[in-house]
Scaffold this motif. Structure first.
Motif, mmCIF file in Angstrom:
data_model
loop_
_atom_site.group_PDB
_atom_site.id
_atom_site.type_symbol
_atom_site.label_atom_id
_atom_site.label_comp_id
_atom_site.label_asym_id
_atom_site.label_seq_id
_atom_site.Cartn_x
_atom_site.Cartn_y
_atom_site.Cartn_z
ATOM 1 N N CYS A 32 0.845 -1.303 -0.009
ATOM 2 C CA CYS A 32 -0.067 -0.116 -0.211
ATOM 3 C C CYS A 32 0.816 1.249 -0.104
ATOM 4 N N VAL A 33 0.389 2.188 -0.752
ATOM 5 C CA VAL A 33 1.109 3.561 -0.536
ATOM 6 C C VAL A 33 -0.077 4.640 -0.486
ATOM 7 N N MET A 34 0.311 5.934 -0.026
ATOM 8 C CA MET A 34 -0.650 6.962 0.207
ATOM 9 C C MET A 34 -0.269 8.178 -0.695
ATOM 10 N N ALA A 35 -1.192 8.864 -1.048
ATOM 11 C CA ALA A 35 -0.889 10.118 -1.558
ATOM 12 C C ALA A 35 -1.825 11.118 -1.492
ATOM 13 N N SER A 36 -1.291 12.272 -1.237
ATOM 14 C CA SER A 36 -2.321 13.440 -1.065
ATOM 15 C C SER A 36 -2.952 14.051 -2.315
ATOM 16 N N LEU A 37 -4.134 13.636 -2.706
ATOM 17 C CA LEU A 37 -4.614 13.767 -3.915
ATOM 18 C C LEU A 37 -4.777 14.964 -4.431
ATOM 19 N N ASN A 38 -5.178 15.992 -3.652
ATOM 20 C CA ASN A 38 -5.364 17.379 -4.313
ATOM 21 C C ASN A 38 -3.926 17.982 -4.728
ATOM 22 N N TRP A 39 -2.911 17.561 -4.049
ATOM 23 C CA TRP A 39 -1.706 18.373 -4.449
ATOM 24 C C TRP A 39 -0.787 17.585 -5.311
ATOM 25 N N CYS A 40 -1.153 16.178 -5.685
ATOM 26 C CA CYS A 40 -0.363 15.471 -6.749
ATOM 27 C C CYS A 40 -1.105 15.683 -8.124
ATOM 28 N N GLY A 41 -2.492 15.771 -7.973
ATOM 29 C CA GLY A 41 -3.226 16.118 -9.226
ATOM 30 C C GLY A 41 -3.662 14.759 -9.919
ATOM 31 N N PHE A 42 -4.404 14.964 -10.842
ATOM 32 C CA PHE A 42 -5.234 13.731 -11.507
ATOM 33 C C PHE A 42 -4.008 12.910 -12.388
ATOM 34 N N SER A 43 -3.261 13.651 -13.011
ATOM 35 C CA SER A 43 -2.373 12.961 -13.833
ATOM 36 C C SER A 43 -1.166 12.256 -13.278
ATOM 37 N N ALA A 44 -0.999 12.720 -12.099
ATOM 38 C CA ALA A 44 0.035 12.009 -11.452
ATOM 39 C C ALA A 44 -0.330 10.732 -10.575
ATOM 40 N N ILE A 45 -1.695 10.840 -10.487
ATOM 41 C CA ILE A 45 -2.328 9.649 -9.719
ATOM 42 C C ILE A 45 -2.658 8.754 -10.741
#
Length: 422
Positions: free
Chosen positions: A248-261
């Protein structure tokens, strides 16, 4: 709704005719502008223009929710009409392009001169089109399989202190939390790749502790490493997690953005824990921003497996009704017969005493129930904190009040005595 169109619902406020404003919205976000232009043929408009499918007038407001220089320059005053507007857009205008979808359903609409308030409330997609976007790699079923928790809530906690621990200190804490009986452990959203505990050291150290625990007990604890960063770095960090046996990994969605996710999703089958920190900036004003149904749908199209929803009676500003609706959104399928549900992650001020209200509100246990202080600050220590939460959920499943269940259960009794008076 036709298979070649998708739908968005908005709440608007305007001193103008809401029906006319709805037409402006439809034109602005498809083939039109404030005036018909060269090349905008009837055939093109028929093929590409958004359409207004509904305008429901609501109670008017006595004052505008937001300032508007465009209206002020024209001397336009109230009353300020409110309405719920439903628009439909051609799927062909978007293709399988998530950033463009977001720009169409939101984008410049928030800046329209005709409105003193606008909020995107919900999005509805035809199932065939939804399946052109990434599905969750793990979702509900995969998360249960990876953790070995076949039923009931997954009990989790957050690394505390939030920041400041070295890689080795973090690994020691994770070892203690594994021994406490957790199913899930996550980094805090503000601790990703700090100088004092870089992921290159922290991931191997933490996973060595997780593997030792698994070797002794057979229990594989899921750890969500916060890999929030620029895209290439996130991919490298995810690869390291996989090599070390993590899941599992976690990402801060709003600050990474759609393309990065989306790029991260294509590059790994690890469970992707979506943290929504910053969402309040999009959602807290009743007449501005994006409601959670629309928000979580967009991120599910990027391929996340878990979504934060905050918690019942929690420490943040969201009302319980909003938390409940958010959790239900996460377990509502978007793609017809394909299971694309994601795990709602409850957090913020959660402890044993919030279990009954959570279950009563959502009626199921397909959830991740995370407690920081409710575990780490339990007077009996973290193991007793975990035990108190499990005892609370078991009592709730039996329909037994926690006060009765606490008789003969010291961990639950101490939790009620310690946190119940807050």
């Amino acid at each position: 709704m036709r298979e070649d169109r998708f739908r968005a619902t908005y709440l608007i406020e305007t001193p103008l005719d809401p029906a006319k404003v709805a037409e402006v919205m439809a034109g602005e976000q498809s083939c039109g502008t404030f005036a018909r232009v060269e090349g905008e043929t009837d055939a093109l408009r028929e093929r590409a223009r958004a359409t207004v499918e509904g305008v429901e007038r609501l109670e008017a407001a006595e004052a505008p929710s937001l300032p508007n220089a465009w209206l002020e320059r024209r001397g336009v005053g109230g009353p300020w009409h409110r309405a719920r507007v439903v628009l439909e857009f051609p799927v062909a205008n978007v293709g399988a392009n998530l950033p463009t979808l977001a720009s169409i359903v939101a984008g410049n609409l928030f800046d329209l001169g005709e409105v003193t308030g606008l909020r995107l409330e919900s999005i509805e997609l035809p199932p065939a089109w939804r399946r052109r976007f990434p599905l969750p790699a793990q979702g509900l079923a995969g998360t249960r399989r990876l953790t070995g928790v076949g039923q009931g809530p997954l009990v989790g906690s957050i690394i505390k202190p939030n920041v400041g621990l070295s890689a080795e200190e973090t690994a020691d804490l994770v070892a203690r939390l594994c021994e406490a009986g957790l199913d899930f452990i996550k980094d805090d959203e503000i601790s990703a790749n700090p100088d004092h505990a870089p992921l290159a050291r922290r991931i191997p150290a933490v996973m060595a502790a997780v593997r030792r625990h698994q070797d002794r007990t057979g229990k594989r604890v899921m750890v969500a490493f916060n890999i929030t960063d620029e895209t290439d770095a996130m991919r490298r960090h995810a690869d390291l997690v996989a090599r070390e046996g993590g899941n599992c990994v976690m990402a801060s969605l709003n600050w990474c953005g759609f393309s990065a996710i989306e790029t991260l999703r294509r590059g790994t089958d690890l469970a992707l824990h979506g943290h929504r920190n910053g969402y309040g900036a999009f959602s807290r004003h009743a007449l501005l921003g994006i409601g959670f149904q629309a928000y979580q749908l967009l991120w599910r199209l990027a391929g996340v497996d878990h979504m934060h929803v905050h918690g019942i009676g929690g420490k943040f500003a969201q009302a319980d009704d909003e938390v409940i609706a958010s959790a239900r959104d996460c377990v509502t399928g978007l793609a017809g017969e394909v299971d694309d549900r994601v795990m709602p992650a409850f957090s913020s001020g959660q402890w044993a005493g919030t279990a009954p209200a959570t279950f009563a509100a959502i009626g199921h246990t397909d959830l991740l129930f995370m407690a920081g202080g409710g575990i780490m600050a339990h007077p009996g220590g973290p193991a007793a904190g975990v035990e108190s939460i499990r005892e609370a959920w078991e009592a709730t499943a039996r329909g037994e009040p926690l006060e009765e269940a606490a008789r003969g259960r010291p961990a639950l009794r101490q939790a009620l005595e310690t946190f119940g008076a807050r």
